[in-house]
Design a protein around this motif. Sequence first.
Motif, PDB file in Angstrom:
ATOM      1  N   UNK A  25       6.513   1.042 -10.637  1.00 30.01           N
ATOM      2  CA  UNK A  25       6.194   2.241 -11.415  1.00 30.01           C
ATOM      3  C   UNK A  25       4.809   2.172 -12.045  1.00 30.01           C
ATOM      4  N   UNK A  26       4.325   0.959 -12.323  1.00 30.61           N
ATOM      5  CA  UNK A  26       3.075   0.832 -13.070  1.00 30.61           C
ATOM      6  C   UNK A  26       1.943   0.252 -12.220  1.00 30.61           C
ATOM      7  N   UNK A  27       2.170   0.102 -10.927  1.00 28.45           N
ATOM      8  CA  UNK A  27       1.149  -0.434 -10.026  1.00 28.45           C
ATOM      9  C   UNK A  27       1.181   0.346  -8.717  1.00 28.45           C
ATOM     10  N   UNK A  28       0.334  -0.084  -7.787  1.00 29.83           N
ATOM     11  CA  UNK A  28       0.366   0.501  -6.447  1.00 29.83           C
ATOM     12  C   UNK A  28       1.034  -0.463  -5.466  1.00 29.83           C
ATOM     13  N   UNK A  29       1.994  -1.240  -5.979  1.00 26.28           N
ATOM     14  CA  UNK A  29       2.624  -2.297  -5.172  1.00 26.28           C
ATOM     15  C   UNK A  29       3.961  -1.868  -4.586  1.00 26.28           C
ATOM     16  N   UNK A  30       4.155  -0.568  -4.376  1.00 23.88           N
ATOM     17  CA  UNK A  30       5.449  -0.092  -3.880  1.00 23.88           C
ATOM     18  C   UNK A  30       5.836  -0.744  -2.560  1.00 23.88           C
ATOM     19  N   UNK A  31       4.851  -0.946  -1.682  1.00 22.43           N
ATOM     20  CA  UNK A  31       5.150  -1.471  -0.353  1.00 22.43           C
ATOM     21  C   UNK A  31       5.713  -2.887  -0.417  1.00 22.43           C
TER      22      UNK A  31
END
Length: 312
Positions: A25-31
């Motif tokens: 939710x707080x980063x671009x690390x969804x993948x």
Amino acid sequence: MTQSVRVAVPRKGRPLEAVLERIAMVTDAESVVDEVISTLRHEKAITKGSIDPTMDVYERLSTISTLHDEYKPEYTLRRDDRPGMPRRIVFDTLTIDISGIPVQLIGREEPFRALRTHTFGLGFDSADLVLEEVVDLRADGIDSIDEINARIDPMNTDVRVVTGLGDTVYHTLLARPDVLDYDVSLDRSFIIEYQGTLCISPRYERLVEAVLGTYALDDVSFKYPHEEQQEEAAISNAGVGVYLTVTGSTAREHGLVVGEELFPSETVLMQNNAETTAKTDRVRDILATCEMEEMMTEINTQSLDANNKTTE
């Protein structure tokens, strides 16, 4: 190179997934978060016997772990509690940048205790463990995450709860219908008047004492499920008990009335106040408030407004 902030996290299961989802939710690390969650769910299915693996556990471990890049997940092995104690692949470590700060998530069997021993400044674990280990027992009970810190003796530990992650199931009062009068609600007031046995899991004894309060339990004795006995079945035999529920469907299948949700069994973010730094405070605040998500929303909105003005 910027020094990383180390954060203790659970190695598997719902608590780890809640942590990873908050990170996403707080980063671009969804993948990479999705990759870890998917991998561990697959490994759980193998451990349960739901899936037949095409490789042995060591081959799978070497295939999915990355040792040369800290920004890719690394896994390890542990013995599972299931019959036969099979080897199970669990989370070990992963580094993710949060607001430009490298944050190293490190899997621990007991993250809360790692914080208590000052090994980490930040960590995630179940709120249950805080109640089981450091919350003072008082005459009146406790019913929310927000009340925990006020019940912690500062001489006992420097660890404090920051916030819950919302992955909530509840410790819930359950009872057979014949134990209740027709006009009686199954809630804390019922326990105050109740005299008899209360069926609980042995590991939750201190938690139940903290949640209900010692006054309500004056005339109550604890009873525990027999080995291999399902908790709901044991409560049905005893008459009244406390156990975790999500929807309460399993309890109802055993003929039980689902009463008051006494306390949330929730993954919480914690900090050791003696181990804080400017970086840990920054990471804590972002994880606690989803500040980065709000910042990105604001940035995107500003960008959209700028584009609209350019178009006009």
